[in-house]
Design an enzyme around this catalytic site. Structure first.
Site, PDB file in Angstrom:
ATOM      1  N   SER A  49      -6.844  12.274   7.087  1.00  0.00           N
ATOM      2  CA  SER A  49      -6.985  11.263   6.032  1.00  0.00           C
ATOM      3  C   SER A  49      -8.448  10.939   5.714  1.00  0.00           C
ATOM      4  O   SER A  49      -8.798  10.677   4.567  1.00  0.00           O
ATOM      5  CB  SER A  49      -6.249   9.983   6.423  1.00  0.00           C
ATOM      6  OG  SER A  49      -6.779   9.448   7.619  1.00  0.00           O
ATOM      7  N   LYS A  59      -3.913   6.865  20.328  1.00  0.00           N
ATOM      8  CA  LYS A  59      -3.991   7.463  18.989  1.00  0.00           C
ATOM      9  C   LYS A  59      -5.425   7.905  18.687  1.00  0.00           C
ATOM     10  O   LYS A  59      -5.650   8.900  17.983  1.00  0.00           O
ATOM     11  CB  LYS A  59      -3.504   6.444  17.947  1.00  0.00           C
ATOM     12  CG  LYS A  59      -3.475   6.966  16.506  1.00  0.00           C
ATOM     13  CD  LYS A  59      -2.281   7.870  16.236  1.00  0.00           C
ATOM     14  CE  LYS A  59      -2.409   8.621  14.921  1.00  0.00           C
ATOM     15  NZ  LYS A  59      -2.390   7.800  13.720  1.00  0.00           N
ATOM     16  N   GLY A 107       0.841  -1.205   0.000  1.00  0.00           N
ATOM     17  CA  GLY A 107       0.000   0.000   0.000  1.00  0.00           C
ATOM     18  C   GLY A 107       0.868   1.243   0.000  1.00  0.00           C
ATOM     19  O   GLY A 107       1.188   1.798   1.046  1.00  0.00           O
ATOM     20  N   THR A 108       1.297   1.656  -1.193  1.00  0.00           N
ATOM     21  CA  THR A 108       2.220   2.790  -1.295  1.00  0.00           C
ATOM     22  C   THR A 108       1.430   4.079  -1.511  1.00  0.00           C
ATOM     23  O   THR A 108       1.510   4.706  -2.560  1.00  0.00           O
ATOM     24  CB  THR A 108       3.239   2.544  -2.434  1.00  0.00           C
ATOM     25  OG1 THR A 108       3.827   1.256  -2.239  1.00  0.00           O
ATOM     26  CG2 THR A 108       4.341   3.590  -2.435  1.00  0.00           C
ATOM     27  N   GLY A 109       0.619   4.446  -0.505  1.00  0.00           N
ATOM     28  CA  GLY A 109      -0.065   5.731  -0.528  1.00  0.00           C
ATOM     29  C   GLY A 109       0.776   6.743   0.230  1.00  0.00           C
ATOM     30  O   GLY A 109       2.011   6.705   0.190  1.00  0.00           O
ATOM     31  N   ALA A 110       0.109   7.639   0.952  1.00  0.00           N
ATOM     32  CA  ALA A 110       0.827   8.687   1.687  1.00  0.00           C
ATOM     33  C   ALA A 110       1.725   8.087   2.773  1.00  0.00           C
ATOM     34  O   ALA A 110       2.911   8.404   2.863  1.00  0.00           O
ATOM     35  CB  ALA A 110      -0.170   9.660   2.296  1.00  0.00           C
TER      36      ALA A 110
END
Length: 317
Positions: A269, A199, A14-17
């Protein structure tokens, strides 16, 4: 060194942000990093990954070890999962294909208990960890990532074959060490569940209100009513955590509130998901904490109202 590589092979699922940011930073630090992409594969294979870093300026990784299929990746010792929790059901076969024997799988995802459903679908031999990213980063285009502030990662052990607490913490320290080697602040967390609740103190108010009110962090922090609502929601998260047996450190909510006040203006997000008509991560960020608190005899009415409003918006979107 006997039998152990000096540097592990790292896969980014998953190469998103998130995946793009940490992957680029690790690759720049000399790690062997392999990126799995879907829609952006051709753009990244042709032009590389570009990161506009808040402190370091424009950074480029080109060529990129990019793949459109997990079957083509080398066996990875560490897999960093940056995909959204909404796709977790599809992730297990991909992880299994890309994982070396005894690999460590680190979920860089928001929400509560995100590891649980994935654990059932993975072989027992794989270690599963959670990573909590305290970062302002977004995808600006195919293979283009904008970093605005922060970047720390808190790492905790979820499950696997580690025999005892010391073995688990050794793996967690190894994971935190990868990030530190790339110049990223990283902490080993003894209790992953507590870290996930911590978180949520930020995620529950800011993600949801950005969608509900159509506002980024600066206007949310500038208005007297939204400020009061943020603080009330934060207090409910702390209350829910306590009911579930996790004591949030005193002053932690105030610290996150002050930190957000000093941050550059940021769209969380969830707002980007709403904008691009992607499913919102409501299950991980709202349903599970509400269910856990309710099971412990604790009602969280403001979070419940926010969740129901977001559910309506998500269905219409």
């Amino acid at each position: 060194m006997t039998g152990k590589k000096a540097r592990p092979t790292i896969g980014i699922i998953g190469t998103g942000a998130i995946g793009g940011f940490y992957g680029v930073m690790l690759a720049r630090a000399g790690f062997d990093v392999h990126f799995l992409l879907r829609s952006e594969f051709s753009a990244v294979a042709e032009r590389g990954l570009h990161l506009d870093h808040a402190l370091l300026g424009p950074l480029a990784l080109n060529p990129v070890q990019a793949y459109s299929s997990a079957a083509d990746m080398p066996p990875c010792d560490w897999l960093l999962v940056g995909a959204k929790t909404t796709s977790n059901v599809d992730l297990a076969p991909i992880i299994i294909q890309a994982a070396a024997p005894d690999a460590k799988v680190l979920l860089l995802q928001n929400g509560l208990d995100v590891e649980d459903s994935l654990r059932e679908l993975l072989p027992d031999s794989l270690h599963l960890l959670g990573g909590l990213c305290l970062i302002c980063v977004h995808r600006a285009g195919p293979g283009v990532i904008t970093h605005q502030a922060l970047g720390a990662v808190n790492v905790g052990y979820h499950s696997g074959t580690a025999a005892d607490e010391q073995a688990r913490m050794n793996i967690v320290e190894e994971g935190a060490g990868l990030f530190r080697a790339a110049g990223i602040d990283a902490q080993a967390m003894a209790n992953l569940y507590q870290a996930r609740w911590q978180k949520l103190v930020w995620n529950i108010p800011y993600n949801g209100l950005s969608v509900l009110l159509g506002a980024s962090t600066t206007p949310l922090m500038a208005d007297v009513d939204s400020r009061a609502l943020i603080q009330a929601l934060m207090a409910e998260v702390v209350q829910g955590a306590k009911a579930c047996g996790h004591e949030i450190p005193t002053g932690y909510a105030d610290y996150l509130f002050m930190m957000t006040e000093k941050m550059p203006d940021y769209w969380p997000s969830m707002y980007h998901d709403f904008l691009h008509k992607r499913p919102l991560e409501l299950d991980a960020i709202y349903t599970r904490p509400l269910t856990a608190a309710k099971a412990a005899g604790c009602e969280l009415p403001r979070i419940e109202a926010l969740y129901r409003s977001l559910s309506f918006i998500d269905r219409r979107n």
